[in-house]
Design a protein around this motif. Structure first.
Motif: not given
Length: 285
Positions: A11-16, A150-152, A200-203
């Motif tokens: 989670y901390h590496r990928d943001g999810y 990882g955008s977070h 975390t950037v999402h769409a």
């Protein structure tokens, strides 16, 4: 259910963090039945337009929780304990939503961060996250979530002013993000869970499937991070008694929508109205 150290590290590496089979079909069945019997949920499910492409999604929201299915799910141990393990300290319920992306008329949601708005609610730190539970299949065809992996790690990205409050990332910055971060399609089966970081950037895409894509979205905030602005009483710390993990399976709740106060999205004076309708964003401060 307890998250393993590898789950937390991922989670901390990928943001999810994706958790297949997070909810069982039998746990979700009462909510599915209630929505099938009353698709408008007593008139409280409201269509909201957001985004530069005039996205149309159907929303139901709540900031407080009762003893019905909805309120029990909000306090369920696997979600609350998971949020605390990932954030690293005690949390409280910030707000939650049922989000329906209607077949054939949903539009897409542009790239954004949740903390962009929550910072402007008065939260100082990004010690916040959302747990999604899929009520229906979320596929590329039905407009599943896309995440920039990882955008977070960028931290908060300033929102920019334009004609649409939700269109908040400068186009040049957004293009650079897409070049530097992997775009991951988060396809979910009914019952799958997803925790994702507030930065975390999402769409999400348009729903081209013949079914309505429906997600539950539970958002939590660290107790130490309650908003500092005075107009956020609905987002202030609220005591929350964690519900045992088998509560839904055992039917330890009263009705589905019977006691959790639902936000009236037709009333600008409702305490939770600005969660969904942000006519403008204040200057960063």
């Amino acid at each position: 259910m307890t998250l393993a150290p590898d789950d937390i590290a991922r989670y901390h590496r990928d943001g999810y963090l994706l958790l297949p089979g997070f909810f069982s079909n039998s746990e979700l069945a009462p909510l599915r039945q209630a929505i099938n019997e009353d698709p408008g949920i007593g008139g409280r499910l409201a269509t909201i337009h957001d985004g530069s492409e005039r996205t149309q999604h159907d929303y139901l929201g709540w900031v407080r929780h009762g003893d019905d299915w909805l309120g029990t799910a909000t306090r369920l141990a696997r979600i609350v304990n998971g949020a605390e393990a990932l954030i690293g300290e005690p949390v409280y319920h910030y707000h939650s939503k049922i989000v329906q992306k209607p077949a054939g008329r949903s539009g897409r949601v542009v790239w954004h961060q949740d903390f962009g708005g929550w910072y402007q609610d008065g939260c100082l730190k990004p010690d916040m996250l959302t747990c999604i539970v899929a009520l229906t299949g979320a596929t590329e065809e039905s407009g599943c979530l896309h995440i920039l992996k990882g955008s977070h790690h960028m931290g908060r990205v300033d929102r920019i002013r334009d004609d649409h409050a939700y269109s908040n990332i400068h186009p040049l910055r957004a293009r650079a993000m897409l070049e530097r971060f992997e775009d991951v399609a988060i396809e979910l089966e009914p019952g799958d869970g997803l925790f994702f970081h507030c930065n975390t950037v999402h769409a999400s895409g348009d729903n081209r499937a013949p079914w309505n894509r429906i997600l539950l979205e539970f958002s939590y905030n660290a107790i130490s991070n309650a908003p500092v602005f005075p107009d956020q009483k609905h987002h202030a710390f609220k005591t929350m008694t964690t519900a045992p993990d088998d509560s839904l399976e055992q039917g330890a709740y009263d009705g589905v929508f019977s006691s959790t106060p639902l936000i009236d999205l037709e009333d600008p004076g409702d305490e939770g109205y600005t969660i969904f309708v942000r006519d403008s964003f204040p200057d960063l401060s």
